[in-house]
Design a protein around this motif. Structure first.
Motif, mmCIF file in Angstrom:
data_model
loop_
_atom_site.group_PDB
_atom_site.id
_atom_site.type_symbol
_atom_site.label_atom_id
_atom_site.label_comp_id
_atom_site.label_asym_id
_atom_site.label_seq_id
_atom_site.Cartn_x
_atom_site.Cartn_y
_atom_site.Cartn_z
ATOM 1 N N THR A 96 0.902 -1.413 -0.004
ATOM 2 C CA THR A 96 -0.188 0.032 0.032
ATOM 3 C C THR A 96 0.962 1.130 -0.026
ATOM 4 O O THR A 96 2.036 1.630 0.372
ATOM 5 C CB THR A 96 -0.933 -0.011 1.134
ATOM 6 N N ASP A 97 0.471 2.294 -0.663
ATOM 7 C CA ASP A 97 0.971 3.630 -0.403
ATOM 8 C C ASP A 97 1.176 4.012 1.161
ATOM 9 O O ASP A 97 0.474 3.739 1.943
ATOM 10 C CB ASP A 97 0.189 4.518 -1.145
ATOM 11 N N GLY A 98 2.613 4.573 1.237
ATOM 12 C CA GLY A 98 2.717 5.199 2.617
ATOM 13 C C GLY A 98 3.437 3.916 3.501
ATOM 14 O O GLY A 98 3.877 4.091 4.550
ATOM 15 N N SER A 99 3.614 2.864 2.904
ATOM 16 C CA SER A 99 4.327 1.671 3.387
ATOM 17 C C SER A 99 5.817 1.764 3.015
ATOM 18 O O SER A 99 6.128 2.296 2.123
ATOM 19 C CB SER A 99 3.726 0.526 3.111
ATOM 20 N N GLU A 116 10.762 7.235 0.340
ATOM 21 C CA GLU A 116 9.831 6.814 -0.819
ATOM 22 C C GLU A 116 10.664 6.261 -1.805
ATOM 23 O O GLU A 116 10.504 5.246 -2.382
ATOM 24 C CB GLU A 116 9.068 7.738 -1.371
ATOM 25 N N GLY A 119 9.589 2.972 -1.055
ATOM 26 C CA GLY A 119 8.236 3.072 -0.924
ATOM 27 C C GLY A 119 7.474 2.157 -1.929
ATOM 28 O O GLY A 119 8.113 1.380 -2.871
ATOM 29 N N ALA A 120 6.240 2.101 -1.801
ATOM 30 C CA ALA A 120 5.245 1.509 -2.686
ATOM 31 C C ALA A 120 5.651 1.567 -4.272
ATOM 32 O O ALA A 120 5.651 0.619 -4.989
ATOM 33 C CB ALA A 120 4.047 1.410 -2.286
ATOM 34 N N SER A 121 5.665 2.842 -4.722
ATOM 35 C CA SER A 121 5.757 3.428 -5.862
ATOM 36 C C SER A 121 6.919 2.771 -6.450
ATOM 37 O O SER A 121 7.129 2.309 -7.445
ATOM 38 C CB SER A 121 5.575 4.984 -6.220
ATOM 39 N N HIS A 171 0.290 -2.957 -6.575
ATOM 40 C CA HIS A 171 0.398 -1.711 -5.702
ATOM 41 C C HIS A 171 -1.050 -0.834 -5.526
ATOM 42 O O HIS A 171 -1.902 -0.923 -6.478
ATOM 43 C CB HIS A 171 1.030 -0.629 -6.684
ATOM 44 N N PRO A 228 -3.626 1.518 -3.213
ATOM 45 C CA PRO A 228 -3.919 3.119 -2.460
ATOM 46 C C PRO A 228 -3.943 2.934 -0.847
ATOM 47 O O PRO A 228 -3.412 3.631 -0.482
ATOM 48 C CB PRO A 228 -4.904 3.659 -3.434
ATOM 49 N N ASP A 229 -4.493 1.911 -0.678
ATOM 50 C CA ASP A 229 -4.824 2.095 0.794
ATOM 51 C C ASP A 229 -5.240 0.573 1.469
ATOM 52 O O ASP A 229 -5.198 -0.406 0.695
ATOM 53 C CB ASP A 229 -5.936 3.053 1.357
#
Length: 532
Positions: A189-192, A213, A217-219, A231, A233-234
């Protein structure tokens, strides 16, 4: 003394507190980070019309007090249903020490992996952990049952064809980063964060200043390193994706099999509370207990008139055939007129049970052990009758059994009786306990008197004679300490049982476990040399 029902109600209240993990403050911290608390994640992941069979809830209870305690060892494990597939779930609770792994956390996760392997259940890891708890790294790091074993198991499970899914939904740093990457499918997830070293450690090690990030980061992992398969978002999106991926698997249990929890049951589940006393002092006929667990009219007792302190019987639970060995807790009279004490294993009972175990292996019947055992009989008559030889034979056949084994501790579980009745060291697929269970190398009174005599001897050798009040105080201190250690919560905290369950739920646990068993293996049953 409370009744068994009162003991159970009190235990349920305590478990509600354990499920709160790090408490309201920790849960609010998760929400501020845009992440759900672990129990909220499970609500979205699991099927709403199915039970969740939680394992190891009491792990680490009363331990690590110098670090503020670690409720449930900071990780939730259990068997649940995702898209109608039974799965083994292992989810870090980041409200407890940021999900850091303590020694009991590692032990709990390793046990979950072992259960998944025995039942061939897909594994779902919800990863949100700060990694190894560094102040205790010497108890976690290098040994064969320590942190590294988790990743070895990931690889072995994958090779065995057992699906593994990992969702990184928070921190996943240092060596812990290998767990999700060793799984078959990985979500993030984003933010992980997923990296072998965080920004601070990278700067200290090589002097590089890096954005979190860009580092893990996830991206980055989705678009550059290629590590992430999905990937998201939440948390809700990630959990929805997990359910969709699990839904691609073939069903691993017929749905109707698990809807049969109470059919053919001869007595309402609550009748078990009327059979066994909370303190274990009352006698009872274990057949009355078995009739609460098995399908009506399916008990077929084996050698009913011989070796009566162990009841051996064939039966069915929700239609599943099984062989049962249970301690008889009422006094018995042999054909020669000898009175045998309930809960004690005599040579004839051990011989009977050993043959029964061999017979069940011959016909590939799973085995269920119902423990309420004080140990093996001692004394001149028992020794001359070959109690060690008979006990060794039972230990041998239990050790070498190739059929699945289940153990339920309803009362005492003491000494070598615990071993012979398939204790934790003898590879039960599940070992469950009632709130009335007690667990130790010997009974409390015997142990207290033994320890007291040793301390009195040491005092005499040192030239001291203890006054009567000092002896009484010492005896009371030993008894108190021993009573605390025989409490089943003490054993559950250390992983000696998989779950403490309400007695009325015993049939549901057993029938579910039997339904989830994979097809029998073709392993050959061998015992090696037996003393006969």
């Amino acid at each position: 003394m409370p009744t068994l029902r009162e003991l159970t109600d009190d235990l349920i209240r305590q478990e509600q507190t354990l499920r709160k993990g790090g408490g309201e403050e920790g849960q609010q911290r998760q929400l501020r980070h845009g992440r759900l608390p672990v129990r909220a994640r499970l609500e979205l992941l699991l099927d709403k019309d199915r039970p969740f069979f939680e394992l190891g809830l009491w792990a680490a209870d009363g331990m690590y007090r110098e670090w503020g305690g670690v409720p449930a060892a900071g990780i939730v494990t259990g068997i649940g249903f995702v898209a109608d597939r039974a799965c083994l779930i292992a989810a870090n609770d980041a409200t407890v020490k940021a999900g850091a792994m303590f020694p009991q956390s590692v032990k709990k996760l390793l046990r979950a992996q072992k259960i998944a392997a025995q039942f061939r259940l897909p594994l779902i890891y919800l990863v949100d952990s700060a990694g190894v708890f560094l102040p205790l790294q010497d108890e976690i790091f290098p040994d064969e049952d320590d942190f590294g074993r988790i990743f070895r198991n990931n690889a072995v499970l994958s090779a065995a064809g057992i699906p593994q899914y990992a969702a990184v939904m928070g921190n996943c740093v240092a060596g812990g980063g290998y767990l999700p990457v060793l799984c078959d499918k990985m979500l993030m997830t984003d933010g992980s964060q997923l990296c072998l070293a965080g920004p601070a450690l990278v700067k200290a090690a090589i002097g590089q200043v890096v954005d979190p990030e860009e580092l893990g980061g996830a991206s980055m992992h989705a678009a550059i390193s290629g590590t992430v398969d999905f990937h998201e978002p939440d948390d809700p999106s990630c959990l929805k994706r997990l359910r969709a991926l699990v839904d691609l698997l073939p069903p691993n249990v017929p749905p109707a099999t698990l809807d049969n929890a109470t059919s053919d049951s001869p007595a309402p589940d609550h009748h078990v509370y009327d059979v066994v006393s909370a303190d274990g002092r009352d006698e009872y006929d274990v057949r009355d207990l078995l009739r609460c667990l098995v399908d009506e009219h399916t008990l077929q007792e084996y050698k009913a008139e011989f070796g009566q302190t162990l009841v051996t019987t064939f039966a069915k639970i929700a239609g599943h055939p099984i062989g049962i060995i249970a301690n008889q807790k009422r006094r018995c009279r042999t054909a020669s007129g000898e009175i045998q004490v309930g809960g004690v294993i005599y040579p004839d009972a051990a011989d009977k049970a050993a043959r029964f175990v061999m017979d069940c292996n011959q016909t590939k019947l799973p085995l269920l052990f119902i423990q309420d055992v004080q140990g093996f009989m001692v004394g001149k008559q028992a020794e001359q009758a070959g109690i060690i030889r008979a006990g060794a034979k039972l230990v041998n056949v239990v050790s070498n059994s190739v059929v699945p084994k289940f153990t339920v501790i309803v009362g005492g579980s003491f000494g070598a009786g615990h071993y012979a009745m398939c204790g934790k060291a003898y590879d039960p697929a599940l070992i469950l306990a009632w709130p009335s269970a007690k667990y130790a190398v010997m009974g409390g009174n015997q142990a207290a008197e033994t320890l007291l005599s040793l301390q009195l001897r040491d005092a005499q050798r040192a030239g001291r004679t203890l006054r009567e009040d000092e002896v009484a105080e010492l005896r009371q201190s030993i008894q108190k300490r021993y009573q605390e250690q025989t409490d089943i919560r003490f054993g559950a905290a250390r992983g000696w049982v998989d779950a403490i369950i309400p007695p009325a739920d015993t049939r549901l646990w057993l029938q579910t476990a039997l339904a989830l068993l994979p097809a029998s293996t073709n392993r050959e049953f061998k015992t090696g040399v037996l003393q006969v």
